[in-house]
Design a protein around this motif. Structure first.
Motif, PDB file in Angstrom:
ATOM      1  N   HIS A 142       0.836  -1.220   0.000  1.00 27.72           N
ATOM      2  CA  HIS A 142       0.000   0.000   0.000  1.00 27.72           C
ATOM      3  C   HIS A 142       0.864   1.261   0.000  1.00 27.72           C
ATOM      4  O   HIS A 142       0.526   2.260   0.640  1.00 27.72           O
ATOM      5  CB  HIS A 142      -0.946   0.012   1.205  1.00 27.72           C
ATOM      6  CG  HIS A 142      -2.002  -1.045   1.154  1.00 27.72           C
ATOM      7  ND1 HIS A 142      -2.966  -1.195   2.132  1.00 27.72           N
ATOM      8  CD2 HIS A 142      -2.255  -2.024   0.249  1.00 27.72           C
ATOM      9  CE1 HIS A 142      -3.759  -2.207   1.826  1.00 27.72           C
ATOM     10  NE2 HIS A 142      -3.335  -2.724   0.678  1.00 27.72           N
ATOM     11  N   PRO A 144       1.993   4.454  -1.616  1.00 29.76           N
ATOM     12  CA  PRO A 144       1.542   5.355  -2.682  1.00 29.76           C
ATOM     13  C   PRO A 144       2.683   5.901  -3.534  1.00 29.76           C
ATOM     14  O   PRO A 144       2.494   6.188  -4.717  1.00 29.76           O
ATOM     15  CB  PRO A 144       0.830   6.480  -1.914  1.00 29.76           C
ATOM     16  CG  PRO A 144       1.400   6.434  -0.548  1.00 29.76           C
ATOM     17  CD  PRO A 144       1.733   5.000  -0.278  1.00 29.76           C
ATOM     18  N   GLN A 145       3.878   6.046  -2.946  1.00 29.84           N
ATOM     19  CA  GLN A 145       5.017   6.538  -3.722  1.00 29.84           C
ATOM     20  C   GLN A 145       5.408   5.532  -4.808  1.00 29.84           C
ATOM     21  O   GLN A 145       5.621   5.896  -5.963  1.00 29.84           O
ATOM     22  CB  GLN A 145       6.209   6.815  -2.793  1.00 29.84           C
ATOM     23  CG  GLN A 145       5.985   7.948  -1.816  1.00 29.84           C
ATOM     24  CD  GLN A 145       5.925   9.292  -2.506  1.00 29.84           C
ATOM     25  OE1 GLN A 145       6.466   9.462  -3.590  1.00 29.84           O
ATOM     26  NE2 GLN A 145       5.246  10.252  -1.887  1.00 29.84           N
ATOM     27  N   GLY A 148       2.865   5.432  -7.570  1.00 30.95           N
ATOM     28  CA  GLY A 148       2.933   6.563  -8.488  1.00 30.95           C
ATOM     29  C   GLY A 148       3.992   6.425  -9.559  1.00 30.95           C
ATOM     30  O   GLY A 148       3.935   7.113 -10.590  1.00 30.95           O
ATOM     31  N   ARG A 202      -3.263   3.228  -9.161  1.00 30.40           N
ATOM     32  CA  ARG A 202      -4.005   4.451  -8.843  1.00 30.40           C
ATOM     33  C   ARG A 202      -5.016   4.196  -7.719  1.00 30.40           C
ATOM     34  O   ARG A 202      -5.199   5.023  -6.829  1.00 30.40           O
ATOM     35  CB  ARG A 202      -4.730   4.962 -10.086  1.00 30.40           C
ATOM     36  CG  ARG A 202      -3.830   5.635 -11.114  1.00 30.40           C
ATOM     37  CD  ARG A 202      -4.580   5.920 -12.411  1.00 30.40           C
ATOM     38  NE  ARG A 202      -5.786   6.704 -12.182  1.00 30.40           N
ATOM     39  CZ  ARG A 202      -5.831   8.043 -12.075  1.00 30.40           C
ATOM     40  NH1 ARG A 202      -4.704   8.735 -12.155  1.00 30.40           N
ATOM     41  NH2 ARG A 202      -6.963   8.670 -11.875  1.00 30.40           N
ATOM     42  N   VAL A 205      -3.254   4.131  -4.446  1.00 28.78           N
ATOM     43  CA  VAL A 205      -2.977   5.486  -3.959  1.00 28.78           C
ATOM     44  C   VAL A 205      -4.205   6.049  -3.252  1.00 28.78           C
ATOM     45  O   VAL A 205      -4.118   6.622  -2.161  1.00 28.78           O
ATOM     46  CB  VAL A 205      -2.549   6.409  -5.121  1.00 28.78           C
ATOM     47  CG1 VAL A 205      -2.447   7.856  -4.645  1.00 28.78           C
ATOM     48  CG2 VAL A 205      -1.218   5.955  -5.708  1.00 28.78           C
ATOM     49  N   ALA A 208      -4.693   4.366   0.103  1.00 25.86           N
ATOM     50  CA  ALA A 208      -3.729   4.741   1.135  1.00 25.86           C
ATOM     51  C   ALA A 208      -3.869   6.192   1.584  1.00 25.86           C
ATOM     52  O   ALA A 208      -3.569   6.519   2.737  1.00 25.86           O
ATOM     53  CB  ALA A 208      -2.311   4.497   0.615  1.00 25.86           C
ATOM     54  N   THR A 209      -4.326   7.072   0.684  1.00 29.59           N
ATOM     55  CA  THR A 209      -4.292   8.507   0.983  1.00 29.59           C
ATOM     56  C   THR A 209      -5.657   9.177   1.002  1.00 29.59           C
ATOM     57  O   THR A 209      -5.793  10.285   1.521  1.00 29.59           O
ATOM     58  CB  THR A 209      -3.432   9.254  -0.061  1.00 29.59           C
ATOM     59  OG1 THR A 209      -4.087   9.201  -1.336  1.00 29.59           O
ATOM     60  CG2 THR A 209      -2.048   8.624  -0.169  1.00 29.59           C
ATOM     61  N   PRO A 213      -4.418   9.980  -7.595  1.00 24.99           N
ATOM     62  CA  PRO A 213      -3.014  10.321  -7.816  1.00 24.99           C
ATOM     63  C   PRO A 213      -2.749  11.736  -8.286  1.00 24.99           C
ATOM     64  O   PRO A 213      -1.771  12.346  -7.879  1.00 24.99           O
ATOM     65  CB  PRO A 213      -2.571   9.302  -8.871  1.00 24.99           C
ATOM     66  CG  PRO A 213      -3.441   8.136  -8.615  1.00 24.99           C
ATOM     67  CD  PRO A 213      -4.772   8.701  -8.199  1.00 24.99           C
ATOM     68  N   VAL A 216      -2.413  14.048  -5.373  1.00 24.79           N
ATOM     69  CA  VAL A 216      -1.396  13.793  -4.372  1.00 24.79           C
ATOM     70  C   VAL A 216      -0.170  14.663  -4.635  1.00 24.79           C
ATOM     71  O   VAL A 216       0.335  14.731  -5.750  1.00 24.79           O
ATOM     72  CB  VAL A 216      -0.972  12.304  -4.366  1.00 24.79           C
ATOM     73  CG1 VAL A 216       0.201  12.070  -3.429  1.00 24.79           C
ATOM     74  CG2 VAL A 216      -2.170  11.453  -3.950  1.00 24.79           C
TER      75      VAL A 216
END
Length: 222
Positions: A142, A144-145, A148, A202, A205, A208-209, A213, A216
């Motif tokens: 999980h 996100p970096q 991406g 995507r 992301v 997780a956030t 994307p 972010v």
């Protein structure tokens, strides 16, 4: 109760990662079958479809059960809804790998690919497998970096797809309409497989956030 709920969420994540791994293996083997005109390998890819469908059905059942019985909110709700959407992307990835295997099987014992496009398709297969592997990784972490970063590989796939179509449009193409149709379809299968892998990332992301994307901010660039 909470520990059981958390365990069921982890089972859903594990199932999604397993599905992605199956799609990755299917794409790798389908590409090999295509490049080598390997009928047994193509048939092996097609034979894995029931396992893939079984996993997809199980993940969907788990996700809907969590929605119906647990009334999740916030991050848990994002994980479950994203999981349902990811199942659809992964099912499509598996189907696209199977389409490639079918092209290899239909043309056996001949090679489906003329020699001048074999290298392009091999590279598209490599990128597709790498994207599926990266998608599987982010389904587990999980992160996100990491998710991406998949877009750059997808851009390379788009460039190869465009070049493949350019080859087909060239006046020097001498392999007939049937081969041109197969190559055009194969290019589309690889390109769409990559798109679905990126879409999985995507959704991770968002999971997780809470943001898509393009919303972010990469704080490393600030």
């Amino acid at each position: 109760m909470r520990s059981t709920y958390t365990e069921k969420l982890e089972q859903l994540s594990t199932g999604l990662a397993e599905m992605c791994g199956l799609a990755e293996d299917a794409m790798d083997q389908a590409t090999e079958a295509l490049l080598q005109a390997d009928l047994p390998l193509a048939e092996h890819v097609l034979a894995t479809r029931p396992r893939f469908d079984e996993l997809a059905a199980r993940c969907e059942e788990q996700a809907f059960a969590l929605l119906a019985l647990q009334a999740p909110v916030a991050g848990d709700l994002r994980q479950i809804v994203s999981g349902i959407q990811i199942v659809a992307d992964l099912k499509r990835m598996g189907a696209l790998a199977a389409h490639i295997a079918k092209v290899a099987a239909r043309n056996h014992p001949e090679h489906a690919l003329p020699e001048e496009v074999g290298g392009h398709v091999a590279e598209m297969g490599r990128i597709a497998v790498a994207l599926a592997d990266a998608a599987r990784e982010v389904l587990v972490t999980h992160d996100p970096q990491r998710a991406g970063h998949l877009q750059a590989e997808d851009d390379a796939m788009d460039d190869l797809h465009h070049h493949l179509l350019t080859v087909l449009m060239d006046r020097e193409w001498r392999h007939g309409v049937g081969a041109a149709v197969d190559v055009a379809l194969l290019g589309r299968f690889y390109e769409r497989f990559a798109d679905h892998a990126v879409q999985v990332a995507r959704r991770v992301v968002f999971l997780a956030t809470g943001e898509m994307p393009d919303q972010v901010v990469d704080h490393e660039l600030l």
